[in-house]
Design a protein around this motif. Structure first.
Motif, PDB file in Angstrom:
ATOM      1  N   MET A 214      41.388  46.450  35.158  1.00  0.00           N
ATOM      2  CA  MET A 214      41.329  45.655  36.377  1.00  0.00           C
ATOM      3  C   MET A 214      40.096  46.090  37.172  1.00  0.00           C
ATOM      4  O   MET A 214      39.891  47.275  37.404  1.00  0.00           O
ATOM      5  CB  MET A 214      42.606  45.882  37.189  1.00  0.00           C
ATOM      6  N   ASN A 215      39.290  45.133  37.604  1.00  0.00           N
ATOM      7  CA  ASN A 215      38.094  45.492  38.360  1.00  0.00           C
ATOM      8  C   ASN A 215      38.414  45.679  39.840  1.00  0.00           C
ATOM      9  O   ASN A 215      39.456  45.279  40.331  1.00  0.00           O
ATOM     10  CB  ASN A 215      36.977  44.474  38.134  1.00  0.00           C
TER      11      ASN A 215
ATOM     12  N   SER B 114      37.142  44.348  42.555  1.00  0.00           N
ATOM     13  CA  SER B 114      37.297  43.161  43.400  1.00  0.00           C
ATOM     14  C   SER B 114      38.695  42.565  43.257  1.00  0.00           C
ATOM     15  O   SER B 114      39.249  42.037  44.227  1.00  0.00           O
ATOM     16  CB  SER B 114      36.214  42.126  43.109  1.00  0.00           C
ATOM     17  N   SER B 115      39.295  42.683  42.070  1.00  0.00           N
ATOM     18  CA  SER B 115      40.680  42.223  41.890  1.00  0.00           C
ATOM     19  C   SER B 115      41.649  43.085  42.687  1.00  0.00           C
ATOM     20  O   SER B 115      42.607  42.580  43.283  1.00  0.00           O
ATOM     21  CB  SER B 115      41.062  42.244  40.419  1.00  0.00           C
TER      22      SER B 115
ATOM     23  N   LEU C 112      41.399  42.053  46.249  1.00  0.00           N
ATOM     24  CA  LEU C 112      42.101  40.792  46.444  1.00  0.00           C
ATOM     25  C   LEU C 112      43.610  41.020  46.558  1.00  0.00           C
ATOM     26  O   LEU C 112      44.275  40.422  47.411  1.00  0.00           O
ATOM     27  CB  LEU C 112      41.787  39.828  45.302  1.00  0.00           C
ATOM     28  N   ILE C 113      44.133  41.903  45.744  1.00  0.00           N
ATOM     29  CA  ILE C 113      45.564  42.227  45.805  1.00  0.00           C
ATOM     30  C   ILE C 113      45.904  42.884  47.150  1.00  0.00           C
ATOM     31  O   ILE C 113      46.892  42.525  47.795  1.00  0.00           O
ATOM     32  CB  ILE C 113      45.975  43.122  44.618  1.00  0.00           C
TER      33      ILE C 113
ATOM     34  N   SER D 130      35.245  38.852  47.228  1.00  0.00           N
ATOM     35  CA  SER D 130      34.425  37.897  46.469  1.00  0.00           C
ATOM     36  C   SER D 130      32.948  38.294  46.457  1.00  0.00           C
ATOM     37  O   SER D 130      32.188  37.796  45.633  1.00  0.00           O
ATOM     38  CB  SER D 130      34.581  36.485  47.038  1.00  0.00           C
TER      39      SER D 130
END
Length: 127
Positions: free
Chosen positions: A1-2, A4-5, A8-9, A60
């Motif tokens: 998982m990067n 930025s993910s 976002l979470i 983003s």
């Protein structure tokens, strides 16, 4: 998982909990409208929700460099400390952890400053 993910979470969790806490503050917590506690609570969940939206945008843009990454980290910690400190103040009163609120607010300010610097850096790069 990067990263930025992950951001976002975290942003989604901040947004989800802000909306849930806002509803519970109006209906379940017994806060009396117009009181100091009610106003502090409203301030906390409003800031949390606004900054959850900012964190979505920052996620983003995460690969845009140091200033955006720094803004993201300051924002995550700042929202947790500022809003969490206000929630703690509302429900527990002044505690040994009350110092986290102004530190969190300072981190939120720092995250916005980092984005200002990032904007100026981008402006200088564009012809």
């Amino acid at each position: 998982m990067n990263k930025s993910s992950i951001l976002l979470i975290v942003a989604a969790v901040y947004g989800l909990t802000a909306v849930a806490l806002g509803a519970m503050g109006q209906h379940a917590f017994g806060l009396v409208p117009g009181t100091r506690e009610s106003l502090l609570f409203q301030h906390a969940y409003t800031y949390q929700l606004i900054h959850a939206l900012l964190l979505i945008w920052v996620a983003s843009q995460f690969d845009q460099g140091f200033w955006v990454r720094s803004a993201a980290y300051a924002l995550i910690l700042g929202v947790l400390m500022f809003c969490g400190g206000l929630y703690l103040l509302v429900f527990a009163g002044k505690t040994a952890f009350s110092w986290v609120t102004p530190v969190g607010g300072s981190l939120i300010i720092l995250s916005w400053l980092n984005l200002v610097i990032h904007g100026f850096k981008r402006l200088k790069k564009k012809p």
